[in-house]
Scaffold this motif. Structure first.
Motif, PDB file in Angstrom:
ATOM      1  N   LEU A   1      23.974 -48.227 -16.373  1.00 42.14           N
ATOM      2  CA  LEU A   1      23.904 -47.129 -17.335  1.00 42.14           C
ATOM      3  C   LEU A   1      22.705 -47.239 -18.267  1.00 42.14           C
ATOM      4  N   LYS A   2      22.379 -48.481 -18.647  1.00 41.46           N
ATOM      5  CA  LYS A   2      21.323 -48.607 -19.658  1.00 41.46           C
ATOM      6  C   LYS A   2      19.939 -48.269 -19.105  1.00 41.46           C
ATOM      7  N   ASN A   3      19.769 -48.439 -17.807  1.00 37.41           N
ATOM      8  CA  ASN A   3      18.515 -47.896 -17.274  1.00 37.41           C
ATOM      9  C   ASN A   3      18.782 -46.783 -16.263  1.00 37.41           C
ATOM     10  N   LEU A   4      19.614 -45.885 -16.728  1.00 36.07           N
ATOM     11  CA  LEU A   4      19.933 -44.718 -15.913  1.00 36.07           C
ATOM     12  C   LEU A   4      19.197 -43.526 -16.516  1.00 36.07           C
ATOM     13  N   SER A   5      18.688 -42.681 -15.662  1.00 39.81           N
ATOM     14  CA  SER A   5      18.059 -41.494 -16.219  1.00 39.81           C
ATOM     15  C   SER A   5      18.625 -40.280 -15.515  1.00 39.81           C
ATOM     16  N   ALA A   6      18.720 -39.209 -16.261  1.00 38.63           N
ATOM     17  CA  ALA A   6      19.274 -37.986 -15.671  1.00 38.63           C
ATOM     18  C   ALA A   6      18.229 -37.306 -14.810  1.00 38.63           C
ATOM     19  N   GLU A   7      17.001 -37.801 -14.908  1.00 37.76           N
ATOM     20  CA  GLU A   7      15.927 -37.101 -14.228  1.00 37.76           C
ATOM     21  C   GLU A   7      15.592 -37.690 -12.874  1.00 37.76           C
ATOM     22  N   GLU A   8      15.113 -36.829 -12.040  1.00 40.01           N
ATOM     23  CA  GLU A   8      14.645 -37.240 -10.725  1.00 40.01           C
ATOM     24  C   GLU A   8      13.334 -38.017 -10.889  1.00 40.01           C
ATOM     25  N   LEU A   9      13.064 -38.887  -9.935  1.00 39.35           N
ATOM     26  CA  LEU A   9      11.795 -39.603  -9.971  1.00 39.35           C
ATOM     27  C   LEU A   9      10.865 -39.041  -8.901  1.00 39.35           C
ATOM     28  N   VAL A  10       9.593 -38.986  -9.215  1.00 38.24           N
ATOM     29  CA  VAL A  10       8.604 -38.552  -8.228  1.00 38.24           C
ATOM     30  C   VAL A  10       7.489 -39.587  -8.176  1.00 38.24           C
ATOM     31  N   TRP A  11       6.674 -39.491  -7.149  1.00 42.22           N
ATOM     32  CA  TRP A  11       5.573 -40.444  -6.994  1.00 42.22           C
ATOM     33  C   TRP A  11       4.343 -39.931  -7.719  1.00 42.22           C
ATOM     34  N   GLN A  12       3.685 -40.858  -8.410  1.00 43.14           N
ATOM     35  CA  GLN A  12       2.498 -40.487  -9.153  1.00 43.14           C
ATOM     36  C   GLN A  12       1.342 -41.377  -8.743  1.00 43.14           C
ATOM     37  N   LEU A  13       0.186 -40.733  -8.617  1.00 44.14           N
ATOM     38  CA  LEU A  13      -1.024 -41.490  -8.295  1.00 44.14           C
ATOM     39  C   LEU A  13      -1.845 -41.618  -9.573  1.00 44.14           C
ATOM     40  N   ASP A  14      -2.032 -42.829 -10.014  1.00 44.12           N
ATOM     41  CA  ASP A  14      -2.832 -43.069 -11.205  1.00 44.12           C
ATOM     42  C   ASP A  14      -4.306 -43.021 -10.801  1.00 44.12           C
ATOM     43  N   ALA A  15      -4.964 -41.920 -11.174  1.00 45.29           N
ATOM     44  CA  ALA A  15      -6.335 -41.700 -10.714  1.00 45.29           C
ATOM     45  C   ALA A  15      -7.289 -42.769 -11.229  1.00 45.29           C
TER      46      ALA A  15
ATOM     47  N   VAL B   1      10.197 -36.838 -13.420  1.00 45.56           N
ATOM     48  CA  VAL B   1       9.618 -35.612 -12.891  1.00 45.56           C
ATOM     49  C   VAL B   1       8.839 -34.813 -13.935  1.00 45.56           C
ATOM     50  N   LYS B   2       9.049 -35.117 -15.204  1.00 49.02           N
ATOM     51  CA  LYS B   2       8.418 -34.330 -16.266  1.00 49.02           C
ATOM     52  C   LYS B   2       6.892 -34.384 -16.217  1.00 49.02           C
ATOM     53  N   SER B   3       6.334 -35.567 -15.997  1.00 47.47           N
ATOM     54  CA  SER B   3       4.874 -35.702 -16.029  1.00 47.47           C
ATOM     55  C   SER B   3       4.388 -36.310 -14.720  1.00 47.47           C
ATOM     56  N   PRO B   4       4.352 -35.499 -13.677  1.00 49.70           N
ATOM     57  CA  PRO B   4       4.057 -36.059 -12.361  1.00 49.70           C
ATOM     58  C   PRO B   4       2.574 -36.335 -12.111  1.00 49.70           C
ATOM     59  N   TYR B   5       1.689 -35.740 -12.914  1.00 51.48           N
ATOM     60  CA  TYR B   5       0.250 -35.915 -12.646  1.00 51.48           C
ATOM     61  C   TYR B   5      -0.372 -36.853 -13.672  1.00 51.48           C
TER      62      TYR B   5
ATOM     63  N   PRO C   1       6.674 -30.023  -9.040  1.00 48.96           N
ATOM     64  CA  PRO C   1       7.659 -30.480  -8.052  1.00 48.96           C
ATOM     65  C   PRO C   1       8.944 -29.662  -8.133  1.00 48.96           C
ATOM     66  N   ARG C   2       9.804 -29.907  -7.188  1.00 49.35           N
ATOM     67  CA  ARG C   2      11.087 -29.221  -7.147  1.00 49.35           C
ATOM     68  C   ARG C   2      11.836 -29.500  -8.448  1.00 49.35           C
ATOM     69  N   ALA C   3      12.510 -28.482  -8.950  1.00 43.23           N
ATOM     70  CA  ALA C   3      13.175 -28.630 -10.238  1.00 43.23           C
ATOM     71  C   ALA C   3      14.232 -29.719 -10.189  1.00 43.23           C
ATOM     72  N   SER C   4      14.321 -30.445 -11.305  1.00 41.76           N
ATOM     73  CA  SER C   4      15.259 -31.559 -11.384  1.00 41.76           C
ATOM     74  C   SER C   4      16.699 -31.079 -11.242  1.00 41.76           C
ATOM     75  N   LEU C   5      16.902 -29.843 -11.675  1.00 40.11           N
ATOM     76  CA  LEU C   5      18.253 -29.282 -11.634  1.00 40.11           C
ATOM     77  C   LEU C   5      18.781 -29.218 -10.206  1.00 40.11           C
ATOM     78  N   MET C   6      17.846 -29.018  -9.272  1.00 40.28           N
ATOM     79  CA  MET C   6      18.258 -28.892  -7.872  1.00 40.28           C
ATOM     80  C   MET C   6      18.915 -30.169  -7.373  1.00 40.28           C
ATOM     81  N   GLN C   7      18.518 -31.280  -7.971  1.00 40.72           N
ATOM     82  CA  GLN C   7      19.099 -32.559  -7.585  1.00 40.72           C
ATOM     83  C   GLN C   7      20.601 -32.569  -7.881  1.00 40.72           C
ATOM     84  N   TRP C   8      20.956 -31.941  -8.992  1.00 43.55           N
ATOM     85  CA  TRP C   8      22.376 -31.860  -9.346  1.00 43.55           C
ATOM     86  C   TRP C   8      23.097 -30.904  -8.409  1.00 43.55           C
ATOM     87  N   PHE C   9      22.369 -29.919  -7.930  1.00 42.61           N
ATOM     88  CA  PHE C   9      22.972 -29.014  -6.949  1.00 42.61           C
ATOM     89  C   PHE C   9      23.292 -29.792  -5.669  1.00 42.61           C
ATOM     90  N   ASP C  10      22.395 -30.698  -5.277  1.00 42.75           N
ATOM     91  CA  ASP C  10      22.636 -31.537  -4.102  1.00 42.75           C
ATOM     92  C   ASP C  10      23.907 -32.361  -4.283  1.00 42.75           C
TER      93      ASP C  10
END
Lengths: 200, 429
Positions: A36-50, A178-182, B45-54
């Protein structure tokens, strides 16, 4: 008597099973709780550090997609609009024309447009770009470094384990929220880059 | 003219270099003809909300699958649900995210506090397990896209010999152990990397991925669900939880009449044939077996752990940092083209070699501990399966093996016993 015993046996097994079941449920619950303590509600995406990227060319070959989901993205705000563009022309080019033999890009994915004397604008055609990073290298060597490789998130399949990240020699890939993917390099002002949906 | 402008601009840069937040070789031009500089495109990217839909779709399809298997006992329903799951989780979501791979995210999250794990991934990992705990492997039956992919092409199932099936059934434990080891050491996600079907879901993959997938698809024509039975690491967890499931698919809705009709109906070898009644075992034999097993199992665990500890360097050598350090330590070692780029990149990055070696020492130590645990675990698995094999289980009816049964409900259609069969029902007065 016998039947009674059998009934007892089944009950014991049932009891044992539900005991194990409860333990597993508790275990999964506990696992979730400990995460829980390192849980995030957000999805993770891959980022390339230019800023880490060394343009080794593996983005073009290692991505599970063909062509790669890594594309060259032009940060126009950094571009010097040079006539002799290090990202567009091969180093030994004599004539500054758009002839194929003069171009650095193997797929001619850069469109050179005349703006006004002596400025030219360079546009990356995403469909053609294979993410090899040749132009990025050229621009970095001779220009402002406005051409940068980035994961194009409308194309990226967001694999659980990015195939490019695994082979990246510069360790430039990481999982980010996912908020700051670039992540561009070279300027502190993030306002220079607008998210795509804003211009529509 | 051009040269003058260039010179001027260079001068300009030099003078105002310190004023600007970032140094540019060539300044941003001011266009006289009012040309607007286009914005830099950063596609979202695909909206994070969609993940909850999954997550919602997963929950819904797990519920429907359990209902179809336990209550409706409908093979047709399970079939159509698996078609849906293949379409949604497979071809639409392109195989990511899936509970099978989520094991690695969970392990990485446990061992690396720096890795922030999305809540949806935890749910994807936990929900099928919880459902299995109560209803059996209904996830495998109708929700898993990898399973559906193989199940739908099953053309002419061949029955494997029980010994072969038991032996191959140990591979998933090895695979799971390795996957956990590599995820815990943040080396690689091998389950995802060697996922044979994800290439088909995306219609795009490297040749080796397609090749692997092609082999599995060909095998799936004749061997029921080869990946699920003999490789799937998540299947190990499902197998174990399903053993204690509260409810489970039964072949006969009420009482088995031993008609043998279902005997060959299971393409996955998960139906247990009634055992001929055997006389009770001698007490001495039982005690003897018990004693032998209490010696053998710890020995196997220790031997496995020892072997795992011995090969920890081999296991660790796929870690990129370890590989790099190996090359730095012995420069005579043959350097591939790829490795040369890595070495150059390391040198240009300017990180001290000592720092890398210190990191590698920690990684190697982790692998040493991990190797012991992995080996011990495999020894335990081997020992327990020996114990399981040596035990005689008496059982009078045709039943499904709660662990290996995928709850696909094929056998149900073969059973002539019907719930509403008046003969089997209690006489009503």
């Amino acid at each position: 008597m016998e039947q009674h015993q059998e009934g007892n046996k089944i009950d014991r097994r049932k009891f044992l099973n539900s005991g194990i079941r409860a333990t597993i449920v508790l275990g999964i619950g506990g696992l979730g709780f400990s995460l829980l303590k390192n849980l995030s509600a957000e999805e993770l995406v891959w980022q390339l550090d230019a800023s880490k990227c060394i343009q080794c060319g593996r983005c073009a070959t290692s991505c599970i997609m063909t062509p790669s989901a890594v594309k060259c993205i032009h940060v126009y705000a950094m571009c010097g609009y040079c006539d002799l563009c290090g990202g567009f022309f091969r180093p030994e080019t004599k004539q500054l024309t758009t002839a194929a033999e003069n171009q650095l890009c193997p797929t001619s994915a850069i469109k050179r447009k005349f703006v006004e004397e002596p400025f030219f604008e360079y546009e990356i055609i995403e469909n053609l770009c294979i993410g090899c990073g040749k132009c990025v290298k050229g621009c970095e060597a001779f220009g402002n470094g406005s051409l940068q490789l980035q994961v194009s998130h409308n194309l990226c399949k967001n694999c659980n384990q990015c195939a490019i990240a695994r082979v990246c020699p510069a360790d430039a890939f990481s999982r980010v929220p996912v908020k700051s993917p670039y992540l561009f390099k070279g300027f502190g002002n993030k306002k220079l880059v607008k998210p795509a949906e804003d211009d529509e | 003219m051009k040269k003058i402008v260039l010179l001027l601009s260079l001068l300009f840069v030099l003078t105002f270099q310190f004023e600007s937040a970032f140094s540019q070789r060539f300044p941003k031009p001011e266009f006289e003809n009012g040309h607007q500089q286009p914005p830099t495109l950063t596609p979202a990217p695909r909206a994070s909300l969609m993940q909850w839909f999954d997550v919602f779709v997963l929950l819904a399809s797990l519920s429907v699958a359990s209902w179809l298997v336990i209550k409706k006992r409908s093979r047709r329903g399970v079939f159509w649900l698996s078609v849906f799951s293949l379409a949604y989780f497979g071809f639409y979501r392109e195989g990511c995210i899936c509970p099978v791979g989520s094991v690695q995210n969970i392990v990485l999250g446990m061992f690396h506090p720096g890795y922030v794990i999305p809540a949806t991934v935890v749910l994807f990992f936990a929900m099928p397990l919880i459902f299995t705990l109560f209803f059996g492997r209904t996830f495998c039956a109708g929700v898993c896209p990898l399973g559906a992919m193989q199940d739908l092409v099953l053309y002419k199932p061949v029955n494997l010999k029980p010994w072969l099936q038991k032996a191959l059934g140990l591979i998933p434990y090895i695979y799971l152990g390795l996957a956990v080891l590599y995820a815990a050491t943040a080396t690689d996600f091998i389950i995802c990397r060697y996922d044979p079907f994800v290439g088909f879901f995306r219609f795009d993959a490297t040749f080796s991925m397609f090749f692997l997938g092609g082999i599995f698809m060909l095998m799936s024509l004749f061997i029921g669900r080869p990946y699920c039975r003999f490789l799937c690491p998540y299947g190990v967890l499902l197998n174990l939880t399903s053993l204690v499931s509260r409810k489970h698919l039964t072949i006969a809705p009420t009482k088995c009449i031993q008609c043998r009709l279902c005997e060959d109906s299971c393409p996955f070898g998960a139906i247990e044939v009634p055992s001929p009644v055997k006389p009770a075992e001698m007490r001495e034999t039982t005690v003897q077996r018990f004693l032998i097993l209490t010696i053998i199992i710890p020995v196997l665990v220790f031997a496995g752990g020892f072997a795992g500890g011995r090969i920890h360097e081999k296991l660790a050598s796929v870690h990129p940092k370890v590989e790099l350090a190996q090359h730095l330590l012995n420069p005579e070692k043959e350097v591939t083209e790829e490795m040369r780029v890595n070495l150059d990149a390391f040198k240009t990055a300017g990180k001290p070699t000592k720092e890398l070696f210190a990191e590698v020492a920690v990684i190697l130590h982790d692998f040493y501990v991990g190797g012991w645990i992995l080996g011990g675990f495999l020894g335990l698995v081997f020992g327990l399966s020996l114990a399981n094999l040596s035990k005689f289980k008496y059982q009078p009816d045709y039943i499904t093996n709660k662990g290996t049964c995928f709850s696909c409900a094929r056998c149900v259609d073969y059973c002539p016993v019907k719930d509403e069969n008046p003969i089997l029902q209690k006489p009503q007065n």
